[in-house]
Design an enzyme around this catalytic site. Structure first.
Site, mmCIF file in Angstrom:
data_model
loop_
_atom_site.group_PDB
_atom_site.id
_atom_site.type_symbol
_atom_site.label_atom_id
_atom_site.label_comp_id
_atom_site.label_asym_id
_atom_site.label_seq_id
_atom_site.Cartn_x
_atom_site.Cartn_y
_atom_site.Cartn_z
ATOM 1 N N CYS A 64 0.829 -1.212 0.000
ATOM 2 C CA CYS A 64 0.000 0.000 0.000
ATOM 3 C C CYS A 64 0.859 1.256 0.000
ATOM 4 C CB CYS A 64 -0.856 0.049 1.265
ATOM 5 S SG CYS A 64 -1.879 -1.391 1.584
ATOM 6 N N CYS A 65 0.361 2.250 -0.682
ATOM 7 C CA CYS A 65 0.870 3.611 -0.570
ATOM 8 C C CYS A 65 -0.318 4.522 -0.886
ATOM 9 C CB CYS A 65 2.080 3.872 -1.476
ATOM 10 S SG CYS A 65 1.758 3.853 -3.251
ATOM 11 N N TRP A 66 -0.103 5.820 -0.913
ATOM 12 C CA TRP A 66 -1.228 6.753 -1.032
ATOM 13 C C TRP A 66 -2.110 6.445 -2.245
ATOM 14 C CZ3 TRP A 66 -3.752 9.087 2.359
ATOM 15 C CH2 TRP A 66 -4.563 10.183 2.081
ATOM 16 N N THR A 67 -1.505 6.250 -3.421
ATOM 17 C CA THR A 67 -2.298 5.911 -4.611
ATOM 18 C C THR A 67 -2.235 4.429 -4.947
ATOM 19 O OG1 THR A 67 -0.473 6.265 -6.152
ATOM 20 C CG2 THR A 67 -1.876 8.190 -5.636
ATOM 21 N N LEU A 108 -4.231 3.921 -0.467
ATOM 22 C CA LEU A 108 -4.784 4.292 0.835
ATOM 23 C C LEU A 108 -5.756 5.458 0.736
ATOM 24 C CD1 LEU A 108 -1.433 4.149 2.842
ATOM 25 C CD2 LEU A 108 -3.283 2.452 2.876
#
Length: 155
Positions: A64-67, A108
């Site tokens: 996972c990461c922001w996008t 996320l």
């Protein structure tokens, strides 16, 4: 199932992901911001989780990461990993079915609790396709990994 999970941020969706996987009976190993003191950079923690899959120490991973984009890019640099960025259940089903994806990438920013559970339901319910064309595409990608690693056979 043994699942490696990474996130570059300690966000509610990332924490829920770990809780939900454990609730479903999976053994979870956390990386990045989910592991206090570990390097939380998306490239570093996504690679670490993906390497667990490639080495056979994990059956699958969720990065996972922001996008979700950076996490999927980093995971896909690891030979043997087929990471898919899945913003919805339909994409997760297709990634497992047609691409035999072994790493799920999630953003996320836009993933709600309900959507996360739908994605996980679809991901774990789907099985790799037995269609010859689908299997040949996955085999081609596998050969590309060998070529990248220095194998001079045709990808």
């Amino acid at each position: 199932m043994r699942i490696s999970v990474s996130s570059d941020m300690d966000e509610p969706v990332a924490r829920l992901l770990v809780e939900e996987l454990r609730r479903r009976g999976h053994e979870v190993r956390a990386y990045g911001a989910l592991d206090p003191g570990a390097d939380p950079q998306w490239a570093v923690c996504s690679e670490a989780a993906a390497r667990e899959v490639a080495a056979g120490r994990a059956d699958q991973a969720v990065v996972c990461c922001w996008t979700g984009t950076g996490a999927s890019i980093a995971a896909n640099k690891v030979p043997g990993v087929r990471a898919a960025l899945c913003p919805d259940a339909y994409t997760a089903d297709g990634a497992r079915r047609w691409n035999d994806a072994n790493v799920l990438a999630i953003g996320l920013r836009l993933t709600s609790e309900a959507v996360l559970k739908e994605i996980l339901d679809a991901w774990f319910a789907a099985r790799p396709s037995e269609d010859a064309e689908d299997q040949e595409n996955v085999a081609h990608v596998t050969r590309m990994d060998g070529h990248r690693a220095g194998d001079r056979t045709r990808p």
